[in-house]
Design a protein around this motif. Structure first.
Motif, short mmCIF file in Angstrom:
data_model
loop_
_atom_site.label_atom_id
_atom_site.label_comp_id
_atom_site.label_asym_id
_atom_site.label_seq_id
_atom_site.Cartn_x
_atom_site.Cartn_y
_atom_site.Cartn_z
N LEU A 93 -2.40 5.49 -8.99
CA LEU A 93 -1.45 6.23 -8.48
C LEU A 93 -0.36 5.71 -7.43
O LEU A 93 1.02 5.72 -7.41
CB LEU A 93 -1.96 7.54 -7.86
N TRP A 94 -0.86 4.81 -6.67
CA TRP A 94 -0.11 3.69 -5.94
C TRP A 94 -0.55 2.34 -6.18
O TRP A 94 -1.78 1.74 -5.95
CB TRP A 94 -0.58 3.98 -4.28
N SER A 107 -13.46 4.63 -3.08
CA SER A 107 -13.26 4.24 -1.64
C SER A 107 -12.76 2.87 -1.75
O SER A 107 -13.14 1.95 -2.43
CB SER A 107 -14.83 4.38 -1.08
N VAL A 108 -11.86 2.82 -0.87
CA VAL A 108 -11.17 1.38 -0.36
C VAL A 108 -11.26 1.17 1.04
O VAL A 108 -11.67 2.11 1.84
CB VAL A 108 -9.66 1.27 -1.14
N SER A 109 -10.61 0.00 1.37
CA SER A 109 -10.44 -0.42 2.79
C SER A 109 -9.47 0.63 3.54
O SER A 109 -8.56 1.32 2.93
CB SER A 109 -10.21 -1.71 3.14
N HIS A 110 -9.92 0.91 4.93
CA HIS A 110 -8.96 1.55 5.65
C HIS A 110 -7.48 1.33 5.54
O HIS A 110 -6.60 1.88 5.69
CB HIS A 110 -9.46 2.03 7.02
N ALA A 111 -7.49 -0.03 5.61
CA ALA A 111 -6.17 -0.73 5.59
C ALA A 111 -5.28 -0.33 4.40
O ALA A 111 -3.87 -0.35 4.45
CB ALA A 111 -6.16 -2.28 5.56
N ILE A 112 -5.85 0.04 3.29
CA ILE A 112 -4.99 0.62 2.10
C ILE A 112 -5.13 2.17 1.88
O ILE A 112 -4.98 2.51 0.56
CB ILE A 112 -5.27 -0.30 0.83
#
Length: 249
Positions: A155-156, A206-211
């Motif tokens: 979606l992004w 789940s992905v990194s907080h940065a993204i």
């Protein structure tokens, strides 16, 4: 001319009345909250009304509440005070399917940053049961390959990069464990959740907080026809839609 009166003693008419009623079931927003020195939370979740089968309705509503509150399992052993705020969105509402996205923020006082939380609950209304990803698709190398090779669309778009470091085997295992908050803190923990829209199956990872902490990917139902568990009755709706979706609370 006298108006025609429905014979409600006729089993066929009773079935029609039940279907009509269930189509028009209503959703009301509820909130569960708590405020102490160590734990503050405000979690919104839906509750159904209007189903003919009141026992099934009660069972579904208990499931909806229980699943919404399980997000607190992430914070059972915090190293500081906890604040959690969760809202929900209905992404699909039909006679047979209710799909809910929960999103919000969880924060521990001593943590470097808050966590962006995302999870889902899917309900088979007809059966009165919760649906997990493994209930509706065959989780195998082919499905995982579609996920890793642009069969599912991010979606992004920038979050699609997160898939570069995941193996096919890891995807399969996470998909098999998906849609459960019961195993947080164990080797079976999976931060993968599925949801339904009017034309697509969505999967959140789940992905990194940065993204963003979580990323959502969707694929058209027609593009995974070969992966579906066709014996599951919900595909009658999803592959041959005659419903109007409600993408709202």
């Amino acid at each position: 001319m006298a108006s025609k009166v429905e014979n409600t003693n006729d089993p066929n008419n009773q079935q029609k009345l039940s279907i009509s009623n269930d189509i028009n079931y209503k959703i009301t927003e509820f909130t569960d909250s708590k405020s102490t020195d160590k734990l503050n939370y405000n979690i919104k979740y839906p509750q159904l009304s209007g189903l003919i089968d009141v026992d099934k309705q009660k069972k579904i509503n208990n499931t909806l509440k229980d699943e919404a509150l399980k997000v607190l399992k992430y914070y059972e052993e915090p190293y500081g005070s906890v604040d959690v705020n969760i809202d929900y969105k209905i992404v699909l509402k039909t006679t047979n399917i209710l799909s809910i996205q929960y999103s919000g923020v969880g924060y521990v006082s001593n943590a470097a940053h808050p966590n962006n939380l995302f999870y889902t609950t899917n309900i088979n209304i007809k059966a009165g049961k919760r649906l997990r990803l493994k209930d509706i698709v065959n989780i195998d190398e082919d499905l995982a390959s579609k996920f890793l090779n642009d069969g599912f669309k991010a979606l992004w778009p920038e979050q699609g990069e997160a898939l570069k470091h995941i193996t096919n085997e890891e995807v399969q295992q996470n998909f098999k464990d998906a849609d459960s908050l019961d195993n947080i803190g164990t080797e079976k923990q999976s931060d993968v959740f599925s949801y339904f829209t009017n034309d697509s199956l969505g999967i959140s990872i789940s992905v990194s907080h940065a993204i963003g902490d979580h990323a959502e990917f969707e694929i058209k139902y027609q593009d995974i026809k070969d992966n579906t568990k066709t014996e599951n009755e919900i595909w009658n709706d999803l592959l041959n839609p005659t419903f109007e979706s409600n993408n709202k609370k």
